[in-house]
Scaffold this active site. Sequence first.
Site, short mmCIF file in Angstrom:
data_model
loop_
_atom_site.label_atom_id
_atom_site.label_comp_id
_atom_site.label_asym_id
_atom_site.label_seq_id
_atom_site.Cartn_x
_atom_site.Cartn_y
_atom_site.Cartn_z
CB CYS A 143 17.10 -39.89 2.37
SG CYS A 143 17.37 -38.25 3.12
CD GLU A 149 15.12 -39.33 8.79
OE1 GLU A 149 15.20 -40.41 8.19
OE2 GLU A 149 14.41 -38.37 8.38
CB CYS A 154 18.32 -38.23 6.99
SG CYS A 154 16.98 -37.08 6.61
CG HIS A 156 13.92 -35.33 5.04
ND1 HIS A 156 14.53 -36.38 4.39
CD2 HIS A 156 13.39 -34.55 4.07
CE1 HIS A 156 14.38 -36.24 3.09
NE2 HIS A 156 13.70 -35.14 2.87
#
Length: 169
Positions: A86, A58, A89, A56
């Site tokens: 999410c 992040e 993260c 991801h």
Amino acid sequence: MELFEKDELFMREAIQEAKKAEALGEVPIGAVIVYENEIIARSHNLRESTQNAVTHAELMVIQEACKVLGSWRLENTTLYVTLEPCPMCAGAILQSRIPRVVYGARDPKAGCVDSLYRLLNDSRFNHECEVVEGVLANECGALLTDFFRSIRERKKEEKQKQKLMENDK
């Protein structure tokens, strides 16, 4: 420059990262980390390219910032991300001690900063973050809406072509 203006400036950089992801066929989510008013790390989603669930934006940008600062503690930084983080993260944000998170669009299906949970402001953790939501939210949200709309349209066209080919047989 006022804080809101800085937030918009750095969110535009995160949007540029999101556009890089989109160009690769990735979900257009981008992130940057700022330290002392300078971007020290930038990244975007790479899940499809890497076939790795943890790539991801992040997590990628946190890893890069840790390398740049030579520490797992990202104190005195701000994370800018185009979509509400999410749970995975949000956990990484807490673990890396990022004190301030600015995000664009809410994520009603997986967002764990404001939408489903408030993990970054849960006093049961040993770290909490200042959260600023909705910076350039319409622009950030439109990137995602347009991306998923184009996927749905492409699938619909493929289905129609397949139907035509079957009818021609």
